[in-house]
Design a protein around this motif. Structure first.
Motif, PDB file in Angstrom:
ATOM      1  N   ASP A  74       1.064   6.278   1.152  1.00 34.58           N
ATOM      2  CA  ASP A  74       1.974   5.899   0.064  1.00 34.58           C
ATOM      3  C   ASP A  74       1.943   6.936  -1.056  1.00 34.58           C
ATOM      4  OD1 ASP A  74       2.889   3.588   1.257  1.00 34.58           O
ATOM      5  OD2 ASP A  74       1.404   2.292   0.293  1.00 34.58           O
ATOM      6  N   PRO A  75       2.382   8.159  -0.790  1.00 40.41           N
ATOM      7  CA  PRO A  75       2.205   9.237  -1.774  1.00 40.41           C
ATOM      8  C   PRO A  75       2.913   9.005  -3.101  1.00 40.41           C
ATOM      9  CG  PRO A  75       3.702   9.913  -0.015  1.00 40.41           C
ATOM     10  CD  PRO A  75       3.088   8.613   0.415  1.00 40.41           C
ATOM     11  N   ASP A  76       3.977   8.204  -3.120  1.00 42.02           N
ATOM     12  CA  ASP A  76       4.692   7.961  -4.377  1.00 42.02           C
ATOM     13  C   ASP A  76       3.983   6.951  -5.271  1.00 42.02           C
ATOM     14  OD1 ASP A  76       6.821   9.718  -3.831  1.00 42.02           O
ATOM     15  OD2 ASP A  76       7.786   8.212  -2.560  1.00 42.02           O
ATOM     16  N   LYS A  77       3.009   6.239  -4.721  1.00 43.95           N
ATOM     17  CA  LYS A  77       2.276   5.249  -5.510  1.00 43.95           C
ATOM     18  C   LYS A  77       1.086   5.893  -6.216  1.00 43.95           C
ATOM     19  CE  LYS A  77       3.392   1.109  -2.802  1.00 43.95           C
ATOM     20  NZ  LYS A  77       2.826  -0.032  -2.040  1.00 43.95           N
ATOM     21  N   PHE A  78       0.820   5.404  -7.415  1.00 43.82           N
ATOM     22  CA  PHE A  78      -0.329   5.881  -8.190  1.00 43.82           C
ATOM     23  C   PHE A  78      -1.556   5.066  -7.773  1.00 43.82           C
ATOM     24  CE2 PHE A  78      -3.108   6.455 -11.811  1.00 43.82           C
ATOM     25  CZ  PHE A  78      -2.889   7.776 -12.187  1.00 43.82           C
ATOM     26  N   LEU A  79      -2.415   5.649  -6.956  1.00 41.92           N
ATOM     27  CA  LEU A  79      -3.567   4.935  -6.400  1.00 41.92           C
ATOM     28  C   LEU A  79      -4.849   5.739  -6.617  1.00 41.92           C
ATOM     29  CD1 LEU A  79      -2.012   3.866  -2.962  1.00 41.92           C
ATOM     30  CD2 LEU A  79      -2.363   2.399  -4.970  1.00 41.92           C
ATOM     31  N   PRO A  80      -5.497   5.591  -7.764  1.00 37.26           N
ATOM     32  CA  PRO A  80      -6.747   6.321  -8.005  1.00 37.26           C
ATOM     33  C   PRO A  80      -7.817   6.022  -6.958  1.00 37.26           C
ATOM     34  CG  PRO A  80      -5.913   5.366 -10.041  1.00 37.26           C
ATOM     35  CD  PRO A  80      -5.082   4.804  -8.941  1.00 37.26           C
ATOM     36  N   SER A  81      -7.720   4.862  -6.294  1.00 34.29           N
ATOM     37  CA  SER A  81      -8.736   4.496  -5.303  1.00 34.29           C
ATOM     38  C   SER A  81      -8.767   5.457  -4.128  1.00 34.29           C
ATOM     39  CB  SER A  81      -8.480   3.063  -4.795  1.00 34.29           C
ATOM     40  OG  SER A  81      -7.215   2.966  -4.163  1.00 34.29           O
ATOM     41  N   ARG A  82      -7.696   6.250  -3.940  1.00 34.90           N
ATOM     42  CA  ARG A  82      -7.697   7.182  -2.813  1.00 34.90           C
ATOM     43  C   ARG A  82      -8.766   8.262  -2.999  1.00 34.90           C
ATOM     44  NH1 ARG A  82      -2.772   8.186  -1.496  1.00 34.90           N
ATOM     45  NH2 ARG A  82      -1.513   7.343  -3.197  1.00 34.90           N
ATOM     46  N   PHE A  83      -9.275   8.421  -4.204  1.00 32.22           N
ATOM     47  CA  PHE A  83     -10.334   9.402  -4.462  1.00 32.22           C
ATOM     48  C   PHE A  83     -11.707   8.748  -4.576  1.00 32.22           C
ATOM     49  CE2 PHE A  83      -6.467  11.524  -5.892  1.00 32.22           C
ATOM     50  CZ  PHE A  83      -6.595  12.743  -5.243  1.00 32.22           C
TER      51      PHE A  83
END
Length: 492
Positions: free
Chosen positions: A401-410
């Motif tokens: 979901d690249p358009d979503k702001f998801l800090p959890s991906r880091f």
């Protein structure tokens, strides 16, 4: 505006008409029947090429779509012409790795940047000279050195918040963040503390330097480039004076290697007889690069963090909780420490995700030092190679979901789909990669964490502009500099 840009490009690069055709002819002559072919695509009109299309797209914040259309049409490797030079656009994690680690590519800066920052800047050096100057700069930017400066950065951030934010109903974020990062750099890199006359003088010149950094390099009266050149000359004289003063202070024991960047660079010697590692010209050029590089990246990052958090109350609330816990463990007025920064894990994940979606550097150029091959195509010697960060940052096959702001991906401990599959090497390239990866990553991290600590604890804010857009010129700039309404936050 576009017409004047065309005229200026033709004025400063008319000789590139011949280079354009010579590049085609010379390439044909070098190629044998068994030689690899050039990438698909077109060089377009002489001198102009595809430059105007790219500039228009960046200014309308559609640069990513512009690049994606080329990739969809020609593939991950294609030829075009940008700013008067034949260019190869490369895309994808493998292409990034090729660009960052190939010894046959050198960094390629616009002529305007080279003229302003100096001929001996780290951006234009290659081989042993690049390793020597980069090693000297990295000595100052080592975590062991930077941990000594956290308290000083905290002091600058406190003064900035008290003087520019507190007691106001509205502020414009980007210019304030730029002033903050300048003040931090002036203090840590050049030893210019608050109230120093040289600091105010350098601030005025620096603003003019940045005004012409990415301008068309026409050195005529009344142009932004001419003003920038003159301001850069004054800034260099000031830095040269600081260098001589710091050298004298080191000799009499009034300064130490850890006093600031200039003192650190002056203290370094080579392995053969203890001669100075850098010349005075290299020290001044390195200081100019550090001033420019350290200013833009951090100020843009913090501005866009504020922009996103205005519309993301859940993430903001979690950040407030993180910073309140740190504040409760300290005495009133006690400065932040390196250990405090290690506890700001969520805040740095928010910063990383901000950099993924809005990388300060859209892309960059390299120059082929020899004929090289990539994916079955030849990149002729002298051609530019252009890579773009958003190609991998916004790839759904790499980032869920690249358009979503998801800090959890880091978050390596997260079980969310965003981090179920680790991103391949050279796909997250907010700071570049390889031997030329930005040496100031840790410096930017400290600035960002310290400022956000004070900001999220002291204020609530909301955007003044309903149109939440930004343009690149070439750095990302939010609409009107991001004006916001602010009010004090009552800490629990």
């Amino acid at each position: 505006m576009e017409f004047s840009l065309v005229v200026a490009l033709i004025a400063v690069a008319s000789s590139c008409v011949f280079v354009h055709f010579l590049a085609r002819g010379a390439t044909k002559k070098r190629r044998s029947p068994a030689a690899k072919k050039l990438p698909p695509g077109s060089l377009g009109l002489p001198v102009i090429g595809q430059s105007l299309g790219l500039l228009r797209a960046m200014r309308s914040n559609s640069g990513e779509r512009w690049v994606r259309r080329r990739i969809d049409r020609y593939g991950a490797v294609s030829k075009l012409s940008l700013f008067g030079k034949p260019t190869v656009l490369v895309a994808g994690a493998a292409a990034n790795r090729f660009v960052f680690f190939s010894g046959a590519l050198a960094l390629q800066q616009p002529r305007s940047v080279q003229r302003i920052l100096g001929d001996r800047s780290i951006l234009d050096l290659v081989g042993a000279d690049h390793r020597r100057v980069r090693g000297a700069l990295s000595e100052f930017l080592r975590p062991e050195m930077l941990r000594m400066y956290v308290g000083k950065i905290d002091g600058e951030a406190r003064r900035h918040v008290a003087g520019c934010w507190s007691g106001r109903a509205a502020v414009t974020v980007m210019p304030l963040m730029k002033r903050l990062t300048f003040d931090i750099i002036a203090s840590l890199l050049f030893g210019l503390g608050p109230g120093a006359a040289a600091r105010d003088a350098l601030a005025g010149d620096f603003e003019r330097v940045m005004g012409g950094m990415w301008a068309v390099p026409v050195d005529l009266p009344f142009t932004a480039f001419r003003r920038s050149l003159r301001a850069a000359a004054r800034a260099r004289r000031l830095l040269a004076g600081i260098t001589r003063e710091r050298k004298a202070a080191l000799e009499r024991g009034a300064a130490t290697r850890s006093s600031d960047l200039i003192a650190c660079l002056l203290s370094l010697t080579d392995d053969r007889g203890g001669a100075p590692l850098l010349s005075e010209e290299e020290i001044v050029d390195t200081a100019m690069v550090a001033l420019v590089a350290g200013h833009d990246t951090s100020s843009i990052l913090m501005t866009f963090m504020v922009r996103h958090l205005a519309n993301d109350p859940d993430t903001l609330a979690a950040m407030v909780q993180e910073h309140e816990e740190i504040a409760r463990s300290k005495r009133d007025g006690e400065a932040l420490t390196w250990e405090d920064l290690t506890r700001m894990k969520l805040t740095w994940r928010v910063a990383q995700e901000t950099l993924r979606i809005v990388p300060p550097i859209f892309g960059n150029f390299r120059r082929a030092l020899e004929d090289i091959e990539l994916d079955g195509y030849v990149i002729p010697k002298g051609w530019q190679v252009f890579w773009v960060a958003s190609v991998t940052h916004m790839d759904a096959a790499i980032f869920h979901d690249p358009d979503k702001f998801l800090p959890s991906r880091f978050d390596s401990q997260s079980s969310s789909p965003a981090t179920a599959k680790a991103a391949p090497p050279c796909s997250y390239v907010a700071f570049g990669g390889g031997p030329r990866i930005c040496p100031g990553i840790e410096f930017a991290r400290i600035e960002t964490l310290v400022m956000m600590h004070h900001l999220v604890r002291k204020f609530r804010w909301k955007l003044c502009c309903k149109e939440d857009t930004f343009a690149r010129d070439p750095m990302p700039t939010p609409l009107h500099g991001l004006p916001i309404e602010i009010e004090p936050r009552i800490s629990p």
